[in-house]
Structures are given as C-alpha cells and as structure tokens.
Design a protein around this motif. Structure first.
Motif, PDB file in Angstrom:
ATOM      1  N   ARG A 171       0.843  -1.192   0.000  1.00 31.23           N
ATOM      2  CA  ARG A 171       0.000   0.000   0.000  1.00 31.23           C
ATOM      3  C   ARG A 171       0.878   1.242   0.000  1.00 31.23           C
ATOM      4  N   GLN A 172       0.271   2.368  -0.300  1.00 28.14           N
ATOM      5  CA  GLN A 172       0.983   3.641  -0.362  1.00 28.14           C
ATOM      6  C   GLN A 172       1.499   4.052   1.016  1.00 28.14           C
ATOM      7  N   TRP A 173       2.665   4.698   1.009  1.00 27.38           N
ATOM      8  CA  TRP A 173       3.254   5.211   2.252  1.00 27.38           C
ATOM      9  C   TRP A 173       4.197   6.346   1.888  1.00 27.38           C
ATOM     10  N   GLN A 174       4.049   7.481   2.517  1.00 27.00           N
ATOM     11  CA  GLN A 174       4.900   8.632   2.233  1.00 27.00           C
ATOM     12  C   GLN A 174       5.396   9.245   3.541  1.00 27.00           C
ATOM     13  N   PRO A 175       6.339   8.564   4.197  1.00 30.32           N
ATOM     14  CA  PRO A 175       6.843   9.084   5.467  1.00 30.32           C
ATOM     15  C   PRO A 175       7.800  10.261   5.260  1.00 30.32           C
ATOM     16  N   THR A 176       7.971  11.025   6.291  1.00 27.64           N
ATOM     17  CA  THR A 176       8.921  12.136   6.260  1.00 27.64           C
ATOM     18  C   THR A 176      10.151  11.759   7.074  1.00 27.64           C
ATOM     19  N   LEU A 177      11.302  11.742   6.409  1.00 24.54           N
ATOM     20  CA  LEU A 177      12.568  11.462   7.097  1.00 24.54           C
ATOM     21  C   LEU A 177      13.028  12.748   7.771  1.00 24.54           C
ATOM     22  N   MET A 178      12.975  12.776   9.080  1.00 24.47           N
ATOM     23  CA  MET A 178      13.242  14.009   9.823  1.00 24.47           C
ATOM     24  C   MET A 178      14.735  14.292   9.971  1.00 24.47           C
ATOM     25  N   PRO A 258      19.659  -4.050  -2.838  1.00 20.46           N
ATOM     26  CA  PRO A 258      20.831  -4.040  -3.735  1.00 20.46           C
ATOM     27  C   PRO A 258      20.789  -2.848  -4.692  1.00 20.46           C
ATOM     28  N   ALA A 259      21.971  -2.466  -5.179  1.00 16.62           N
ATOM     29  CA  ALA A 259      22.086  -1.289  -6.040  1.00 16.62           C
ATOM     30  C   ALA A 259      21.366  -1.471  -7.366  1.00 16.62           C
ATOM     31  N   ASN A 260      21.275  -2.708  -7.852  1.00 19.19           N
ATOM     32  CA  ASN A 260      20.666  -2.937  -9.168  1.00 19.19           C
ATOM     33  C   ASN A 260      19.165  -3.172  -9.095  1.00 19.19           C
ATOM     34  N   TYR A 261      18.567  -2.962  -7.949  1.00 21.63           N
ATOM     35  CA  TYR A 261      17.124  -3.167  -7.831  1.00 21.63           C
ATOM     36  C   TYR A 261      16.385  -2.010  -8.489  1.00 21.63           C
ATOM     37  N   GLU A 262      15.503  -2.325  -9.439  1.00 17.48           N
ATOM     38  CA  GLU A 262      14.686  -1.316 -10.110  1.00 17.48           C
ATOM     39  C   GLU A 262      13.350  -1.206  -9.387  1.00 17.48           C
ATOM     40  N   SER A 263      13.059  -0.015  -8.893  1.00 18.61           N
ATOM     41  CA  SER A 263      11.816   0.193  -8.166  1.00 18.61           C
ATOM     42  C   SER A 263      10.703   0.544  -9.150  1.00 18.61           C
ATOM     43  N   LEU A 264      10.118  -0.477  -9.784  1.00 21.24           N
ATOM     44  CA  LEU A 264       9.065  -0.257 -10.772  1.00 21.24           C
ATOM     45  C   LEU A 264       7.677  -0.244 -10.158  1.00 21.24           C
ATOM     46  N   ILE A 265       7.532  -0.875  -9.000  1.00 18.35           N
ATOM     47  CA  ILE A 265       6.218  -0.998  -8.375  1.00 18.35           C
ATOM     48  C   ILE A 265       6.002   0.187  -7.453  1.00 18.35           C
ATOM     49  N   SER A 266       4.998   1.010  -7.765  1.00 18.64           N
ATOM     50  CA  SER A 266       4.718   2.201  -6.979  1.00 18.64           C
ATOM     51  C   SER A 266       3.230   2.490  -7.051  1.00 18.64           C
ATOM     52  N   THR A 267       2.741   3.356  -6.181  1.00 21.77           N
ATOM     53  CA  THR A 267       1.344   3.783  -6.225  1.00 21.77           C
ATOM     54  C   THR A 267       1.229   5.246  -6.601  1.00 21.77           C
ATOM     55  N   ASP A 268       2.343   5.931  -6.785  1.00 21.10           N
ATOM     56  CA  ASP A 268       2.348   7.362  -7.093  1.00 21.10           C
ATOM     57  C   ASP A 268       2.612   7.555  -8.579  1.00 21.10           C
ATOM     58  N   LEU A 269       1.666   8.146  -9.288  1.00 12.86           N
ATOM     59  CA  LEU A 269       1.773   8.263 -10.738  1.00 12.86           C
ATOM     60  C   LEU A 269       2.815   9.272 -11.175  1.00 12.86           C
ATOM     61  N   ARG A 270       3.146  10.242 -10.333  1.00  8.59           N
ATOM     62  CA  ARG A 270       4.018  11.329 -10.770  1.00  8.59           C
ATOM     63  C   ARG A 270       5.352  11.358 -10.034  1.00  8.59           C
TER      64      ARG A 270
END
Length: 882
Positions: A171-178, A258-270
């Motif tokens: 599910r979507q999650w948009q935490p703020t790294l303080m 890992p560095a070569n992991y492609e983050s293709l799965i997301s819930t944010d269109l932009r």
C-alpha cells in the motif's frame, strides 16, 4: 581440438599475408636453387637447369597460389579483397558515397534509436527472479474495472488458493525522514513480510522482513533503497540497526536493497521510484483490515506449471465462495489475475511497438532510395562490369562484389546509427518524457549493437540485390563500345516502381503524424473540469508528535491558507488530499438513503477527495448548484459533502441530489448531506471519461496528505518563493516538496502521445525528404537520358512550357500512383494507431487529403527543379549530347 588449432592458424595467416608470402617466396627460391644445382651437377647448362627446375616445381606463381589456399581461408580473403576494392570504388565517387551514407544513416539510425528504447523498456526482463511467474491479483468493480482488495480477502485467498507460491500485499506510504539533514518526504510502500521473497530479491546488507515484524506492535522497521542509503546516510554500513525518525516515530533500519534493484512498483503516478519500505503490520482486528477496506494491492508468484488463466479461474472461484459467505461485502465484478509485466509496462508497450513498426517504414524507404541510386550508378558502371565479365568473372562473383560494396556502405550508416542510439536517452530527457518507465535502462548494450549490425547487413543486401542482378544482365558487346557508357535506358521501370513504393510508405507515415497532431490538438482543447493556468501546487506532510491528532492538522491548514491568501498576486488558495492527475486510490461506496440495494456492495462507488474551503476557487472547479464548504462546516456540525455531476446523476437518477443523505463507505455510518454539485473533473487523464467523485471538508475528517493549490494573477512561478515562505511561516519544521505548476501535471498526461507525435513526425519528415530525393533523382536521370530527344523537340519548335510539362508528367504520375497505392495501404495499417488517436476518426478524410496534398506538392517541386534545367540548355548543345 586439432581442427580448431588448424583453423586458428589459417585465420592468423589471413591477417599476416605479407609476412607469409615473403617466407613462402624465400622457401620456393631455396627449393628452386637446389633443383638448379642438382641439374647442373647432372651436366645441364645453367639455362637448361633453371628451366627444368621451374617445370619440376610446377610453375612459381601456381605453386604460390596453391600453398596460399592451403594455409589460409580463401573465402575470407576473397571477401576482404572485395571489401577493399569496394571501399576504393566508393572513394572514387565521394558525392555518391556521402548521399548513400546519409540516406542509410537516417534509416538505420532511426531504427537503432527506437530499438534501444524498446530494448531498454520492454525487452529487458523485469528485475525480478522468474518474472514471468509474477502476477497482479485484485478484485473487480461492478462494471468490471480492476480494483484493489482488502486484507481480509487477501488472507482468504492465501488460505484457499493453491496456484500461488507466494502472495503479498502493498500500500501507499509517504513518510517524512526528519534526520539526518533537512526533513524530506520519501516515496515508500508498506508491504507484507514476504514482499521481497515474492519478487525474488535478497538484501545487499542486513536482513529482509520477518513474520515477527509484520504485526501492529512490531511493524516499526524499514528497508532502505540503495540510492537513499547513499544519499542520506553516506553509504555507512552501520546504518543497518540504526534508529531513524520517520514522521515523528522511531523506526529501525533492518536492511539495504541491492544497487541494481529497479523500483518499478509504486502507487504514485508522478513520483520517482520507491526509496523506503516498511512492514504492513496488519491483523484482522484493525479497522483498516476490514473486508470492505479495499486499499491494498496484491502480487502473486505462480507455482511452476500454473498458467495465468488457471490462477485467474481459481481466484475467481474463491471470490465467488467469499461472496456467498459475505454477500454484503463484495461487488458482482469478481476477481482478476494479470501478468505483472502488463500492469507495469502495458501502458507504453503499444506505443513503443507502433513506433517500432513505423520506423521500419523509414528503413524500407531508405532501402528503396539507395537502390534507386545504385540503379542509376549501375548504368555508369556497365563498361567496368563488362570488362570484368569478359575477363572471366561469373555472375555470382559480380553480384557478391556489388553486395559487399553495398554492405560496406550500410555498415558505415550503422556506425552513425549507433551514435544516434547513444544520444537517445539525452533526446528523451530533452523532450520531457517523464513518465516513460525504465528510462535508465535505455543505453547501448550487446543487443543494440547486434541489432545495428543485423539491420545494416539487411539494408545492404535488400537495397543492393536488385542493382547487382541488373549489372549481370548487361550486353557485353554494347557495353564495351566506347560510346555506350551511360546511354542505357534499362532499369527505368524498376526505378519508377521504387519511387512509387517510397511515396506510398511516406504517405502512411504522414497520415499517422497528421492523426497524432489532430489528436493532440483535440486533447489540448479538452476541458479538464478545472483551470490549470496560473495554478501552483505543492505538497506538505504534517509529521511529528504535534500532528498525531486531527485537530492540529486542521489548524495548520487554516493557518497556512490564511498566510497564502495575503500574498500579493494570489487570488485564492486551498488544500486537497489529492489533485487532478496526481493519482488517487481512495474509492468507497455511496449508500443513498431510500435508494440502497439489499446488498450494499451493489451500490455505486466513487472517488473521495478531502478539501478545504477555497480549493474549488483555487483550482477553477465550477460550482454548478448549491453551496461550497465554509467555516460553518466544522467538526460537530452537520456532516456535509459535495458530489460531481456524474455522481449526482448515478446515485440519484431522476431526483435532485442536493439534500440527499448519503452513508459513505459503511451503510451504518452517520449520513452526510449533499449541499452542492460541482462540475466533472478528469482526474486520471484528458482522454478518460470523468468518474464519480465526491468531496468532504477537511474540517470533518482526517487526511494523511496535503496538497496546496494556489491561484495567482500571472505566471505562478513568480509567486513560488513567496508561497514557500508562507508555508514555512505556518510551520518551518514541515518539509515542502514537489512544487510545480498545474500545467506540468496536465502536460504529463499527454507524454506518451507527445513522444509518439514527435517520433512519428520525425519519421514522416525523414520519409518525405527521402521520397523527394528519390523523385528528384529519377527525374534528373530521365532528363539526362532524354537531353538529346529534348534538343530535337526544341529544334523542331517545341516551346519551353511544352517541354517542361513533358518532363513534369512522368514525376507527377509517379507521385499520384504512390499516393493512390499509399491510400490503400494506409487503410490496412493505420488502425494500429487506434490506441493513440483521440477525438479523430482513424479514416479522417481531412487528414488523408492534407497528407496527400503535402506529398504531391513536394513531388511536383522535386520534379520541377531538374526539369527546369533542360529548357535552359542550348538545342545545339543538346543535339551533341551523348
């Protein structure tokens, strides 16, 4: 092994021929001298001894050739010799070589560039283990559209289905790294503990989530993306095990991706790729885990041997069972299972494959153009070919020589094509193809190089085979006559056919470009339901202990909007949980009192948006009837809502929606009163029909995300700094991110069509240029062949306009024939553009007429320029022309 060693020795000898020849000559000289000495001792004179020795050796040159064939690779040596000869011939005619290389570079370069995009985006396998076994699993709405699912349904799918090796949720999650550093909003996902096991990804450092992490009380652990680890934690290996502050809560870092992991799965269109993952931490007792709380997305890994269709049938059967057990909690749409590849890349695959097919037309046009040039050049090489044939060269030998020469040209064009492919990522960035996935994978690799080489050879053979065969059919006696050079008229029909083919293919590309231009113009003129001009948007995430309750968030929103509205040049401001084209997955049922179904799951569902007062004015959303939200709609007051036209029509057919009482989500929840109806807003894309939407005041509910919309008098960028300062003044601890004018969101929805239009228009432009060059070349050649005839006509009294009309007739006839053939051809192929065309018929007559007119006009100009030269020639000179 012995055979391989012998072959390598032969291959080495090919590239060390001069040294080998020198050694062979020395060895033969030694043998010759030994035979001469033996003959002299036998009583022969020196001349007789030398002659006898030479006879015994079988001839010096013949012996050298025999040994050369045995120690080398004759076929390879012949090929290299043909290549060297071909390059010498090309150097003799630099004008022809330059035109041919440019023609090939355009055709091959365009194909290699598009292939590099297709290769990077579509042909590279997804970065997951056995990606072909990964599927998206979800429910369907009553109308059959794919939807999200709930935690309770997911648990039942896991327990009852046998098709899946693993089944996971996110599910979507948009935490703020303080900290460390300035607060920063991150794009993240909350996932079940088996998420990365399902995808087949192992951690580069630390560990993966465990079942113990995936509980409400222990879910405060995270995995960091490699880029985030480098950017914010300086690649510190001690980051694993460290506690970090996310939105005011302490989380422990347990692993690094890992560095070569492609983050293709997301819930944010932009947004950019996901950088942080947290444990989902659900159990059936949580309010968000209810069966009707459909806000989760599921990914499954099929068991070996199980097909997508088999898994879909099983999940649908399980869902039907659940509907029978819980009739009020499910719609009639059922369930869906689809390949993950289609879900992630299906939106761009059709566009890229259409472009790949279209650029193939450019290659065919380039081949036809080059073949035309070679046919014209063949006429001037008839004497050379006749001499070679007279000296014993066979037909196959001549064809091979011509094809090797042509392939050398094509390989030069292929090298230039690789340069274009190298620049492709920069070109895509320049034209702002922001939502093209896997853009970082678009680069030159072995597949692109192999494709360029294969296309170059294919082009060389395809464009050269007809001219090569034509050269083998010349009349040796006629060609060897001194005056016959350049006088042959053979091959004229083939040249005309090639030009007609070029024009037909060019018309198809021009039609495609024309349809896309008209579609884009229609899209630009679509009213999205709001006014994007002069609107600035920015996002803020209320984080920290002070915003754990809803009331401080509401106070912050009111305080921030009050400060924004005091900025000079600002006309209105407001807040929403999500803005158009920003993505929204918050959909819930609407149960209208007196109109509810016996099964509430059959009631219509709509998208929910939480807004503040002033938002409608800031976005330019029209209030059709009723009233907007105001200060009287406070917590504890009557619960109110706004609905759009589509929702009002669907939930209250034939009745006035204003004043109706609606239960949102749960049929037992306190009802809300509809106090206003607003215009439809296209929230997903300009070409998608408006959906059912409703709005709730932020003063009467909670919201996890804030998007501010600020309408200014002029260019919104002029007030951007003042807006940022005002938001900071409301609370300087909160991070501000994604500050962008609303017009950028609108432009992003047209990115795929813009990409298709730009490339299609480029292909059509190249095709038009090549077609014009082809017509010009044929007309120029015809004029040169008929100069003497024209001189006779002019000497007999023919007028300039009559001669000009005669010359133009042939070229214009070819153009008309090409347009007619292209029209028929286009009716069969233009349908592939259907998914990219909006608001225009595929067979739009206006576009067909415009493309035909442009191509015909270009053909007339291409014929007129060389034809104009002939009427300026003195008839006496023309009569002497050979």
């Amino acid at each position: 092994m012995r055979a391989l060693r012998a072959w390598l020795v032969r291959l080495t000898a090919v590239f060390q021929r001069s040294r080998s020849d020198k050694e062979l000559t020395e060895e033969l000289q030694i043998h010759l001298q030994m035979h001469v000495e033996d003959n002299v001792r036998a009583g022969m004179t020196l001349p007789e001894a030398r002659r006898s020795a030479q006879i015994k050796l079988g001839g010096f040159a013949q012996t050298q050739e025999l040994y050369r064939e045995r120690r080398g690779l004759p076929a390879l040596e012949t090929f290299l010799g043909d290549a060297r000869f071909g390059i010498r011939m090309l150097r003799k005619n630099l004008a022809f070589t330059a035109v041919a290389i440019v023609t090939l570079a355009l055709g091959i370069g365009a194909n290699v560039a598009v292939f590099s995009i297709v290769n990077g985006v579509l042909l590279h396998p997804l970065p997951f283990a056995n990606a072909d076994r990964l599927v998206m699993v979800g429910e369907r709405e009553n109308d059959g559209k794919p939807s999200t699912t709930s935690f309770a349904t997911y648990e039942d799918w896991k327990a009852r289905s046998k098709s899946f090796e693993e089944l996971t949720l996110y599910r979507q999650w948009q935490p703020t790294l303080m900290s460390p550093g300035e607060p920063e909003q991150l794009i993240g996902l909350r996932v079940t503990n088996n998420y990365f096991r399902t995808l087949g990804i192992t951690m580069a450092a630390g560990r993966d989530f465990t079942a113990a992490d995936d509980r409400p009380a222990t879910r405060f652990v995270v995995l960091l993306g490699h880029d985030l680890w480098q950017r914010r934690f300086n690649s510190d290996p001690k980051t694993v095990g460290r506690t970090i502050d996310l939105s005011g809560r302490a989380f422990t870092v347990v692993g690094i991706l890992p560095a070569n992991y492609e983050s293709l799965i997301s819930t944010d269109l932009r947004a950019s790729g996901v950088e942080i993952w947290g444990a989902l931490g659900y159990d059936p007792a949580l309010p968000d885990a209810c069966r009707t709380c459909r806000h989760l997305r599921a990914i499954g890994r099929l068991r070996p041997g199980v097909s997508v269709a088999q898994a879909g049938a099983e999940v649908s059967a399980v869902t039907d069972e659940l509907r029978n057990e819980h009739p009020t909690d499910f719609s009639t749409g059922g369930a869906m299972v689809a390949p993950l590849y289609d879900q992630l890349l299906g939106g761009v695959s059709a566009t890229l494959y259409v472009l790949w097919g279209a650029v193939g037309f450019v290659l065919l046009i380039a081949c036809a153009n080059l073949a035309n040039l070679l046919l014209a050049r063949a006429t001037h090489r008839e004497r050379e070919i006749a001499v070679r044939a007279a000296l014993g060269a066979g037909r196959i030998r001549i064809v091979r020589q011509v094809l090797v020469e042509n392939c050398s040209l094509a390989l030069m064009g292929g090298l230039i094509g690789l340069l274009l492919a190298y620049w492709t990522p920069q070109i895509l960035t320049a034209i702002r193809v922001a939502n093209l996935p896997r853009l970082d994978q678009v680069h030159i690799d072995w597949r692109v190089v192999a494709f360029a080489f294969a296309v170059a050879l294919f082009t060389g053979v395809l464009s050269g085979v007809v001219p090569a065969l034509r050269m083998t059919k010349i009349d040796l006696q006629t060609a060897l006559q001194e005056g016959a050079r350049g006088s042959s008229t053979r091959g004229r029909g083939m040249r005309s056919f090639l030009v007609v083919s070029e024009i037909a293919l060019s018309l198809t590309l021009l039609l495609g470009a024309g349809l896309l231009v008209r579609s884009l113009l229609r899209l630009v003129n679509v009213r999205p339901g709001f006014e994007p001009e002069h609107v600035l948007t920015l996002r803020v995430s209320p984080a920290g202990p002070r915003y754990e309750k809803d009331e401080p968030v509401r106070e912050y929103i009111a305080r921030a909007n009050e400060k924004l509205r005091t900025i000079p040049g600002v006309l209105a401001s407001g807040t929403a949980s999500q803005i158009p084209f920003g993505g929204n997955f918050d959909t819930t049922w609407l149960h209208v009192e007196g109109k509810m179904n016996a099964n509430p799951a059959l009631d219509p569902s709509a998208e929910r948006y939480v807004i503040s007062d002033g938002y409608l004015q800031a976005m330019g959303i029209e209030l059709l009837r009723g009233r907007d939200f105001s200060s009287r709609d406070a917590q504890g007051a009557e619960q109110v809502m706004l609905v759009n036209e589509t929702a009002a029509r669907e939930i209250c057919p034939g009745d006035d929606a204003i004043g109706q009482h609606v239960h949102v989500g749960d049929p037992k929840a306190a009802p809300r009163t509809i106090v206003g109806i607003v215009g439809d807003v296209r929230h997903y894309s300009l070409d998608a029909a408006p959906t059912m939407q409703f709005y709730i005041p932020v003063t009467q509910t909670d919201t996890f995300e804030l998007v501010f919309a600020v309408r200014s008098v002029g260019d919104p960028s002029q007030v951007a700094n003042a807006v940022r300062l005002a938001i900071r003044a409301a609370d300087e601890t909160l991070p501000i991110y994604r500050i962008a004018p609303m017009s950028e969101y609108v432009a992003a929805t047209m990115a795929n069509r813009r990409l298709a239009l730009i490339l299609f228009a480029s292909f059509a432009g190249i095709a038009l240029i090549l077609s014009v060059v082809g017509i010009y070349g044929v007309t120029e050649y015809t004029v040169a062949q008929r100069t003497r005839e024209i001189g006779i006509r002019m000497a007999l009294g023919a007028q300039n306009h009559q001669v000009l009309r005669l010359m133009l007739r042939e070229g214009v006839t070819l153009a008309i024939a090409g347009v007619l053939l292209g029209t028929v051809f286009s009716f069969f192929l233009i349908g592939f553009l259907r998914s990219l065309v909006f608001g225009v018929a595929i067979t739009d007559p206006l576009t067909f007429l415009a493309a035909s007119a442009v191509l015909t006009a270009a053909a007339v100009v291409a014929c007129w320029v060389p034809s104009r030269k002939v009427i300026t020639v003195d008839p006496i000179i023309a009569l002497r022309h050979e």
